[in-house]
Design a protein around this motif. Structure first.
Motif, PDB file in Angstrom:
ATOM      1  N   TYR A  47       0.842  -1.199   0.000  1.00  0.00           N
ATOM      2  CA  TYR A  47       0.000   0.000   0.000  1.00  0.00           C
ATOM      3  C   TYR A  47       0.876   1.247   0.000  1.00  0.00           C
ATOM      4  CZ  TYR A  47      -4.306  -2.610   0.933  1.00  0.00           C
ATOM      5  OH  TYR A  47      -5.382  -3.453   0.845  1.00  0.00           O
ATOM      6  N   ARG A 127     -12.012   1.634  -1.368  1.00  0.00           N
ATOM      7  CA  ARG A 127     -11.078   0.670  -0.791  1.00  0.00           C
ATOM      8  C   ARG A 127      -9.765   1.344  -0.384  1.00  0.00           C
ATOM      9  NH1 ARG A 127     -13.590  -1.856  -4.944  1.00  0.00           N
ATOM     10  NH2 ARG A 127     -11.908  -1.432  -6.405  1.00  0.00           N
ATOM     11  N   TYR A 129      -6.396   1.388   2.862  1.00  0.00           N
ATOM     12  CA  TYR A 129      -6.049   1.305   4.278  1.00  0.00           C
ATOM     13  C   TYR A 129      -6.163   2.717   4.852  1.00  0.00           C
ATOM     14  CZ  TYR A 129      -3.208   0.976   8.509  1.00  0.00           C
ATOM     15  OH  TYR A 129      -2.765   1.045   9.806  1.00  0.00           O
ATOM     16  N   THR A 213      -8.793  -1.750   7.074  1.00  0.00           N
ATOM     17  CA  THR A 213      -8.324  -2.157   5.757  1.00  0.00           C
ATOM     18  C   THR A 213      -9.527  -2.664   4.980  1.00  0.00           C
ATOM     19  OG1 THR A 213      -6.191  -2.817   6.695  1.00  0.00           O
ATOM     20  CG2 THR A 213      -6.691  -3.578   4.471  1.00  0.00           C
ATOM     21  N   THR A 215     -11.078  -4.023   1.573  1.00  0.00           N
ATOM     22  CA  THR A 215     -10.791  -4.690   0.298  1.00  0.00           C
ATOM     23  C   THR A 215     -12.105  -5.073  -0.371  1.00  0.00           C
ATOM     24  OG1 THR A 215     -10.726  -6.951   1.193  1.00  0.00           O
ATOM     25  CG2 THR A 215      -8.693  -5.634   1.332  1.00  0.00           C
ATOM     26  N   GLU A 216     -12.006  -5.742  -1.509  1.00  0.00           N
ATOM     27  CA  GLU A 216     -13.208  -6.174  -2.219  1.00  0.00           C
ATOM     28  C   GLU A 216     -13.947  -7.273  -1.470  1.00  0.00           C
ATOM     29  OE1 GLU A 216     -12.233  -7.335  -6.156  1.00  0.00           O
ATOM     30  OE2 GLU A 216     -11.700  -5.309  -6.828  1.00  0.00           O
ATOM     31  N   GLN A 284      -3.437   3.229  -0.595  1.00  0.00           N
ATOM     32  CA  GLN A 284      -4.077   2.314  -1.534  1.00  0.00           C
ATOM     33  C   GLN A 284      -3.012   1.539  -2.295  1.00  0.00           C
ATOM     34  OE1 GLN A 284      -6.575   5.135  -3.754  1.00  0.00           O
ATOM     35  NE2 GLN A 284      -8.387   4.234  -2.794  1.00  0.00           N
ATOM     36  N   LYS A 285      -3.428   0.409  -2.870  1.00  0.00           N
ATOM     37  CA  LYS A 285      -2.524  -0.349  -3.718  1.00  0.00           C
ATOM     38  C   LYS A 285      -2.491   0.283  -5.105  1.00  0.00           C
ATOM     39  CE  LYS A 285      -2.716  -4.943  -1.623  1.00  0.00           C
ATOM     40  NZ  LYS A 285      -3.008  -6.379  -1.857  1.00  0.00           N
TER      41      LYS A 285
END
Length: 287
Positions: A47, A127, A129, A213, A215-216, A284-285
């Motif tokens: 991230y 989405r 962290y 965190t 996520t999907e 974020q990623k």
């Protein structure tokens, strides 16, 4: 199939109502040096920082990052405060900290004032962290919160747009923090919301890092890097139980009274009382 999901305990409410509370010192002297945004100890691998506010300006919050939601009509929880616009008695940025203060004072039809600070129209995220370092005030009737709401709320309404309560702190229960999600099928006023809590004995005197965190597949909630509750809707969840599919904006509030959690008219001897945020950071990623 939904796993590891549970409602807030009725016992917690009973404890809230029975707990004896002392005055909260609004001094922020226990703040320590912040961890640099690029060196977060609890950030998941992969991230990267995409947005942050270190509250190093002032004397009021940065209007390129935050705006105010105002009013004294009780909101969804029949709260007692009037949220004012940029009143320095209720909000300020000082010594690297954001301060939000609830005050026992007459304002219109309300007997209390406070601040409702949001990133709506400034910053929204799908989405990631999310991390906030904070300290909360003790006192019956006080509810400190850092949370997120779906940007679609103006079109879809609440709770259809979804809500992520990253951290909630009831001042009548000074050693516990909570997290929750609000969805079409499960939300607090229906008395079937999903949430979890954890003991943090010094949440009112020391700063801690509260995070989620998203996520999907799920949302995990942690204190100082330790996950204490996860929202796990299972495979292929419907939008009614997992509406976390669009951008959400962030909110920081200090409410007085209401029917969400311990119902109370507020303990005026605890006021003024302040919640402090050292920073807010979003990672974020990379796509």
């Amino acid at each position: 199939m939904i796993a590891k999901l549970f409602q807030f305990s009725l016992l917690l409410v009973a404890v809230c109502l029975l707990t004896t509370c002392k005055n909260q010192n609004t001094d922020a002297s226990s703040a320590t040096t912040s961890i640099p945004a690029g060196e977060g100890a609890y950030v998941p691998e992969g991230y990267e920082l995409v947005w942050n506010d270190e509250f190093d300006g002032g004397p009021l919050p940065d209007t390129t990052r935050w705006t105010y939601q105002t009013g004294g009509f009780g909101w969804t929880a029949k709260e007692l405060q009037n949220y004012l616009h940029a009143d320095p008695d209720n909000v300020g940025v000082e010594d690297g900290l954001l301060r939000i203060t609830a005050i026992a004072e007459k304002s219109g039809r309300n007997n209390y004032t406070s601040t409702r600070l949001v990133s709506k129209g400034k910053a929204s995220f799908t989405r990631g962290y999310f991390e906030v370092r904070a300290k909360f005030p003790r006192g019956a009737g006080l509810r400190s919160s850092f949370w997120m709401v779906g940007d679609t709320v103006s079109k879809m309404g609440w709770p259809k747009a979804g809500e992520i309560d990253l951290v909630e702190y009831y001042g009548a229960v000074p050693d516990k923090v909570n997290a929750a999600v609000q969805t079409t099928n499960n939300y607090w006023s229906k008395k079937n919301q999903f949430g979890g809590g954890v003991t943090v004995p010094d949440a009112q005197t020391e700063f801690h890092v509260y995070s989620c965190t998203w996520t999907e597949e799920q949302i995990d909630f942690a204190v100082d890097g330790q996950t204490y509750w996860s929202y796990l809707p299972g495979p292929d969840p419907t939008i009614e139980i997992f509406p976390f599919r669009w951008p959400f904006y962030m909110a920081a509030t200090l409410a007085v009274g209401g029917i969400r959690g311990p119902e109370s008219a507020g303990d005026n001897t605890a006021l003024p009382a302040s919640m402090y945020l050292d920073y807010v950071r979003v990672y974020q990623k990379p796509e």
